[in-house]
Structures are given as C-alpha cells and as structure tokens.
Write a protein that holds these residues in place. Structure first.
Motif, PDB file in Angstrom:
ATOM      1  N   PRO A 164       0.820  -1.221   0.000  1.00 49.26           N
ATOM      2  CA  PRO A 164       0.000   0.000   0.000  1.00 49.26           C
ATOM      3  C   PRO A 164       0.854   1.272   0.000  1.00 49.26           C
ATOM      4  CG  PRO A 164      -0.826  -1.571   1.623  1.00 49.26           C
ATOM      5  CD  PRO A 164       0.420  -2.154   1.074  1.00 49.26           C
ATOM      6  N   SER A 165       1.987   1.261   0.727  1.00 42.22           N
ATOM      7  CA  SER A 165       2.840   2.468   0.749  1.00 42.22           C
ATOM      8  C   SER A 165       3.411   2.734  -0.639  1.00 42.22           C
ATOM      9  CB  SER A 165       4.000   2.306   1.733  1.00 42.22           C
ATOM     10  OG  SER A 165       3.523   1.968   2.991  1.00 42.22           O
ATOM     11  N   LEU A 166       3.796   1.681  -1.336  1.00 42.52           N
ATOM     12  CA  LEU A 166       4.327   1.861  -2.696  1.00 42.52           C
ATOM     13  C   LEU A 166       3.215   2.318  -3.635  1.00 42.52           C
ATOM     14  CD1 LEU A 166       6.660  -1.262  -2.849  1.00 42.52           C
ATOM     15  CD2 LEU A 166       7.410   1.111  -3.033  1.00 42.52           C
ATOM     16  N   ASP A 167       2.042   1.757  -3.434  1.00 41.60           N
ATOM     17  CA  ASP A 167       0.893   2.097  -4.277  1.00 41.60           C
ATOM     18  C   ASP A 167       0.544   3.586  -4.140  1.00 41.60           C
ATOM     19  OD1 ASP A 167      -1.159   1.435  -6.085  1.00 41.60           O
ATOM     20  OD2 ASP A 167      -2.602   1.261  -4.444  1.00 41.60           O
ATOM     21  N   ILE A 168       0.624   4.096  -2.909  1.00 39.01           N
ATOM     22  CA  ILE A 168       0.341   5.518  -2.681  1.00 39.01           C
ATOM     23  C   ILE A 168       1.303   6.379  -3.498  1.00 39.01           C
ATOM     24  CG2 ILE A 168       0.553   7.355  -0.905  1.00 39.01           C
ATOM     25  CD1 ILE A 168      -0.660   5.255   1.068  1.00 39.01           C
ATOM     26  N   GLU A 169       2.533   5.880  -3.655  1.00 38.55           N
ATOM     27  CA  GLU A 169       3.532   6.617  -4.445  1.00 38.55           C
ATOM     28  C   GLU A 169       3.385   6.326  -5.938  1.00 38.55           C
ATOM     29  OE1 GLU A 169       5.793   8.732  -3.291  1.00 38.55           O
ATOM     30  OE2 GLU A 169       5.671   8.380  -1.131  1.00 38.55           O
ATOM     31  N   GLY A 170       2.388   5.529  -6.306  1.00 38.48           N
ATOM     32  CA  GLY A 170       2.155   5.217  -7.727  1.00 38.48           C
ATOM     33  C   GLY A 170       3.074   4.134  -8.253  1.00 38.48           C
ATOM     34  N   ILE A 171       3.653   3.338  -7.341  1.00 41.23           N
ATOM     35  CA  ILE A 171       4.594   2.292  -7.779  1.00 41.23           C
ATOM     36  C   ILE A 171       3.936   0.921  -7.673  1.00 41.23           C
ATOM     37  CG2 ILE A 171       6.802   1.155  -7.279  1.00 41.23           C
ATOM     38  CD1 ILE A 171       7.810   3.907  -6.307  1.00 41.23           C
ATOM     39  N   CYS A 172       3.919   0.198  -8.782  1.00 42.11           N
ATOM     40  CA  CYS A 172       3.282  -1.129  -8.821  1.00 42.11           C
ATOM     41  C   CYS A 172       4.354  -2.208  -8.830  1.00 42.11           C
ATOM     42  CB  CYS A 172       2.463  -1.299 -10.097  1.00 42.11           C
ATOM     43  SG  CYS A 172       1.396   0.074 -10.462  1.00 42.11           S
ATOM     44  N   VAL A 173       4.337  -3.060  -7.808  1.00 42.31           N
ATOM     45  CA  VAL A 173       5.196  -4.250  -7.776  1.00 42.31           C
ATOM     46  C   VAL A 173       4.328  -5.378  -7.209  1.00 42.31           C
ATOM     47  CG1 VAL A 173       7.366  -2.985  -7.386  1.00 42.31           C
ATOM     48  CG2 VAL A 173       6.022  -3.752  -5.422  1.00 42.31           C
ATOM     49  N   SER A 174       4.889  -6.584  -7.145  1.00 38.49           N
ATOM     50  CA  SER A 174       4.163  -7.686  -6.502  1.00 38.49           C
ATOM     51  C   SER A 174       4.792  -7.972  -5.170  1.00 38.49           C
ATOM     52  CB  SER A 174       4.288  -8.961  -7.322  1.00 38.49           C
ATOM     53  OG  SER A 174       3.311  -9.030  -8.285  1.00 38.49           O
ATOM     54  N   SER A 175       4.010  -8.489  -4.270  1.00 41.01           N
ATOM     55  CA  SER A 175       4.582  -8.954  -3.024  1.00 41.01           C
ATOM     56  C   SER A 175       5.344 -10.232  -3.356  1.00 41.01           C
ATOM     57  CB  SER A 175       3.465  -9.248  -2.033  1.00 41.01           C
ATOM     58  OG  SER A 175       3.979 -10.085  -1.038  1.00 41.01           O
ATOM     59  N   GLY A 176       6.592 -10.300  -2.947  1.00 42.87           N
ATOM     60  CA  GLY A 176       7.400 -11.493  -3.235  1.00 42.87           C
ATOM     61  C   GLY A 176       6.933 -12.692  -2.454  1.00 42.87           C
ATOM     62  N   SER A 177       6.117 -12.462  -1.441  1.00 41.25           N
ATOM     63  CA  SER A 177       5.707 -13.592  -0.614  1.00 41.25           C
ATOM     64  C   SER A 177       4.231 -13.928  -0.796  1.00 41.25           C
ATOM     65  CB  SER A 177       5.971 -13.281   0.862  1.00 41.25           C
ATOM     66  OG  SER A 177       5.262 -12.120   1.213  1.00 41.25           O
ATOM     67  N   VAL A 205      13.579   3.488 -11.946  1.00 42.30           N
ATOM     68  CA  VAL A 205      14.321   2.647 -10.992  1.00 42.30           C
ATOM     69  C   VAL A 205      14.816   3.522  -9.838  1.00 42.30           C
ATOM     70  CG1 VAL A 205      16.359   1.181 -10.676  1.00 42.30           C
ATOM     71  CG2 VAL A 205      14.987   0.959 -12.750  1.00 42.30           C
ATOM     72  N   GLU A 206      15.339   4.703 -10.174  1.00 43.65           N
ATOM     73  CA  GLU A 206      15.838   5.614  -9.124  1.00 43.65           C
ATOM     74  C   GLU A 206      14.720   5.976  -8.155  1.00 43.65           C
ATOM     75  OE1 GLU A 206      17.514   8.712 -11.512  1.00 43.65           O
ATOM     76  OE2 GLU A 206      19.242   7.458 -12.068  1.00 43.65           O
ATOM     77  N   LYS A 207      13.549   6.261  -8.704  1.00 44.20           N
ATOM     78  CA  LYS A 207      12.397   6.638  -7.871  1.00 44.20           C
ATOM     79  C   LYS A 207      12.001   5.458  -6.953  1.00 44.20           C
ATOM     80  CE  LYS A 207       8.409   8.749  -6.807  1.00 44.20           C
ATOM     81  NZ  LYS A 207       8.253   9.842  -5.928  1.00 44.20           N
ATOM     82  N   LEU A 208      11.950   4.265  -7.546  1.00 46.54           N
ATOM     83  CA  LEU A 208      11.601   3.070  -6.767  1.00 46.54           C
ATOM     84  C   LEU A 208      12.570   2.891  -5.591  1.00 46.54           C
ATOM     85  CD1 LEU A 208      10.205   0.191  -6.419  1.00 46.54           C
ATOM     86  CD2 LEU A 208      11.981  -0.659  -7.930  1.00 46.54           C
ATOM     87  N   VAL A 209      13.862   2.992  -5.871  1.00 48.55           N
ATOM     88  CA  VAL A 209      14.869   2.793  -4.822  1.00 48.55           C
ATOM     89  C   VAL A 209      14.732   3.882  -3.759  1.00 48.55           C
ATOM     90  CG1 VAL A 209      17.356   2.732  -4.333  1.00 48.55           C
ATOM     91  CG2 VAL A 209      16.445   1.563  -6.362  1.00 48.55           C
ATOM     92  N   GLN A 210      14.497   5.095  -4.200  1.00 43.36           N
ATOM     93  CA  GLN A 210      14.350   6.221  -3.256  1.00 43.36           C
ATOM     94  C   GLN A 210      13.159   5.975  -2.314  1.00 43.36           C
ATOM     95  OE1 GLN A 210      13.432   9.803  -5.462  1.00 43.36           O
ATOM     96  NE2 GLN A 210      12.562  10.703  -3.619  1.00 43.36           N
ATOM     97  N   VAL A 211      12.047   5.526  -2.875  1.00 45.00           N
ATOM     98  CA  VAL A 211      10.848   5.282  -2.055  1.00 45.00           C
ATOM     99  C   VAL A 211      11.077   4.077  -1.125  1.00 45.00           C
ATOM    100  CG1 VAL A 211       8.397   4.621  -2.149  1.00 45.00           C
ATOM    101  CG2 VAL A 211       9.286   6.334  -3.732  1.00 45.00           C
ATOM    102  N   LEU A 212      11.701   3.019  -1.667  1.00 45.72           N
ATOM    103  CA  LEU A 212      11.962   1.845  -0.826  1.00 45.72           C
ATOM    104  C   LEU A 212      12.905   2.199   0.323  1.00 45.72           C
ATOM    105  CD1 LEU A 212      12.343  -1.189  -3.284  1.00 45.72           C
ATOM    106  CD2 LEU A 212      10.594  -0.855  -1.539  1.00 45.72           C
ATOM    107  N   ALA A 213      13.896   3.021   0.033  1.00 42.89           N
ATOM    108  CA  ALA A 213      14.858   3.420   1.078  1.00 42.89           C
ATOM    109  C   ALA A 213      14.131   4.227   2.148  1.00 42.89           C
ATOM    110  CB  ALA A 213      16.004   4.217   0.462  1.00 42.89           C
ATOM    111  N   LYS A 214      13.225   5.097   1.701  1.00 41.95           N
ATOM    112  CA  LYS A 214      12.457   5.927   2.673  1.00 41.95           C
ATOM    113  C   LYS A 214      11.628   4.991   3.588  1.00 41.95           C
ATOM    114  CE  LYS A 214       8.784   8.606   1.711  1.00 41.95           C
ATOM    115  NZ  LYS A 214       8.009   9.438   0.810  1.00 41.95           N
TER     116      LYS A 214
END
Ligand code: PLP
Length: 383
Positions: free
Chosen positions: A319-332, A370-379
C-alpha cells in the motif's frame, strides 16, 4: 512514467512478470482485425475463410519464431490451460505414471499434479539449493529409477527469475527416455526459443507476458508426442481443443511475438541494465537488503526478488508503494493476491520475518523509474 486513461495519476509499473502493457503495434493489428474479421473461422463462407486464414497465418508466424512445425502449435487461453492440458494429457492420455518436478513450480503446474497424484500418478519433487536451483544430480538419480517419466520443470521461475539450463535437462531426459515439459511462460518472447536447439517436448506461451493480450496462449507439442483431445466439441485445433478460436487474441499474440523477436536484443540489454542498476542502488541505500534466488547469477533479466529488513511493516509495504504510484508484486504472496507465504520462498528457506517484493522490469521502464523506486523503498526501509 505512464499515465493511464483510467487512472488519475502517473504510474510506475514494475509488475511486468504479472502482465505487460500491450504494445501499440499489437493494439493496431488487433483493432484492424476486429474491424475486418467477424467471421467464425469454422464457417465455409468468405468471412469465415478469411478468419481461418488469419489464424493459420498466426500459427505459422509463431511456429517460425520457435523453429517448429505449425502442426506442433495449439492455441489455448493462456499458460494455465496449456500446462494443465499437457500434464493431464501425458499422465491420463499417454499413461505416464511418474512425474518429476520441483517444489518451486507455478501453481498452474503444482495444482494439476496434486490432482493427478490423487489419481494414482506418483509425483517426485527435486531438491532445490539455497538459491532455488534444482539439483541436477537428484534429477539423474530419479531418472535412473523412473526412466519412463514426465519431467516438468519451468524455464524461468516467476517469483525469483531463476533460470533452468533447459538444454542440458532436455538431453538428460532424452537420454533416459523421459518426456520433458517446461513451463516457458516467463521466457517466451524474452529469448530465442529455438525448440530444435533446446530439445524440450512440450513448452507453453502466454501472450500477455510478452506485450500481447490476456486470454491467448499456446502450447508446443513435439510431433509424435501428441496426447488425446482435452476439450471436446466442434473439432477446432485439429480436435485437440474444441471451441471457437479467440481470433483477436491469437492475431495479437503472433504480432507480439514478432515484435518481441525484432526487439529482443535491445529489450534484453535494457532490462539487464535496469536490473543491475536496481541491485547496486538497493545495496548502497538499504543496509541489510537481501536478494532471493540467484539474482546476479543464472537469472532472468526481467525479475528481481528482494527481502527488506525485518523492521519494515510487511502489511503496509505494498500500500505504501501504491500511494507513491509504484506497482510491484509482493514477493511472498501467491498469485491470488493474498498475503499467504509463497511456496517458492518457503522452498528457498527465505527469512519469514523479512518482507519480500518482486520487482519485474519491462520494455517501457526507465532508469529514472528505478531511481524513484529505490528512493521510495529506502524511505520506507529507513523510516
Ligand atoms: N506459468 C508461469 C511461470 C506464470 O508466470 C504464469 C502467470 O503468472 C502462468 C503459468 C499462468 O499463465 P496465464 O496467466 O496465461 O494463465
């Protein structure tokens, strides 16, 4: 960054292993076909004959790109149907009573095998190592014990991206007299899948994984390994699979595969660069990050599975990634989208306390994304 008509904000789409956005070239071809072809391909009048021509042209295109005969290609609704048909056809139709597979296969293989096990088929599961690769010595041992087996091992794992050395597995199987089926859903359109060189007996494709439409797929069945029909009715697909053909999906799939082959080198290079950059940036920005599978070894360029530090709230991650407009899958998560632990992560012995993500790259992704994704994940990871 892509702005979809149905969405109010830009989306960064890193879920290309789940499905891809259809290529504009595919959409143009499909829309033209929808405008022109309305006949039933089984009808004998001109519109019917015209529709039949489009289907057979598509079959020839796909067969040429896989270096097989058109008679060895059967259209299906996708990868799930193709895998089910092959496994059931070999066991129930051709009488194979031993199947050698692995615990990290897609549910479209594991579930039909579980049903077949209830009908007297013995299913043997290969050991996998910590990286998630199957143990080739175990395969040799099982083939020695059960030479008249069906071996079913996927080419690329959809959760980790791990790649199977299909050519050597095919030659082991041929040497033992076993049949070899590979779930190639994640690799068709990504590599040159010359079936004569790779040597498998059965392979499958799903158009929506290579920029085609959902609901269209195919199975490759090597000549001489045909199993009895599995859908009975009107006799389409040379009696193998009755039912009026999905002409638009099929025409789109052939175009998508043609385009994928034309762009193959560029797409491969592009995704490899994105994946490698993503790995390096994540390692630099997030202490304790871990990659599941063989991310920097024998791995598909489009898939990266990461485990974040245990301090990250697993429930809030997507959900946090989704709020930032980033779509990925849960690895689990399993394919139904539930938060159940995945059988693949379990087989790898992945640390359950660390939430995992599947990032899957595609043709339309950029380095800025990719840079945006990493920045959001790091946050998220460091907050
Ligand atoms: N096999 C693998 C490895 C997959 O990744 C998928 C889709 O996620 C499937 C099979 C199922 O394919 P389809 O969606 O075409 O039924």
């Amino acid at each position: 960054m892509v702005i979809f008509a149905c969405m109010e904000r830009p989306v960064i789409y890193f879920d290309n292993a789940a499905t891809t956005r259809p290529d504009q070239g595919v959409l143009d071809e499909v829309i033209a076909c929808m405008n022109e072809e309305y006949g039933n391909p089984s009808s004998l009048h001109a519109p019917g004959r015209q529709a039949r021509v489009r289907i057979e042209e598509s079959r020839r295109t796909i067969a040429r790109l896989l270096n097989v005969s058109p008679s060895e290609i059967f259209f299906t609704s996708g990868g799930t149907e193709a895998n089910n048909a092959i496994l059931q056809g070999c066991c129930l139709g051709l009488g194979y009573s031993h199947v050698i597979t692995s615990p990290v296969e897609h549910p479209a293989v594991l579930k039909p095998l579980a049903s077949l096990a209830g009908k007297g088929v013995e299913v043997h599961y290969l050991r996998v190592d910590q990286a998630g690769h199957v143990d080739p010595r175990h395969l040799e041992e099982l083939l020695d014990r059960f030479p008249h087996s069906l071996v079913s091992l996927m080419h690329a794992n959809n959760e980790t991206g791990n790649l199977l050395p299909v050519k050597s597995v095919a030659s082991l199987c041929a040497g033992a007299g076993a049949l070899f089926h590979s779930d190639t859903v994640q690799t068709v359109g990504k590599f040159d899948m010359d079936m004569q060189k790779l040597g498998m007996d059965f392979a499958v494709g799903s158009a929506h994984k290579f920029y085609g439409l959902k609901g269209a797929g195919f199975m490759y069945v090597r000549s001489g390994k045909f199993f009895p029909p599995y859908l009975q009715g009107g006799g389409q697909e040379r009696n193998m699979r009755a039912g009026t053909e999905n002409i638009y999906g099929i025409v789109g799939m052939a175009r998508a595969l043609e385009l994928a082959h034309q762009r193959m080198e560029g797409d491969q290079q592009h995704c490899m660069e994105l994946k490698e950059a993503c790995i390096q940036m994540l390692l630099k920005k997030i202490p304790g990050i871990h990659f599941n599978g063989d991310a920097q070894g024998r791995s598909l360029q489009t898939i990266l599975n990461v485990s974040l530090p245990a301090s990250v709230d697993a429930e809030m991650l997507l959900p946090s990634l989704d709020i930032e407009g980033i779509c990925v899958s849960s690895g689990s998560a399993c394919s139904s989208g539930s938060s159940q632990r995945s059988h693949v992560m379990e087989a790898l012995g992945a640390d359950e306390s660390k939430p995992s993500l599947r990032i899957s790259f595609g043709r339309y992704n950029t380095m800025e994304e990719v840079e945006k994704l990493v920045q959001v994940l790091a946050k998220i990871a460091l907050s």
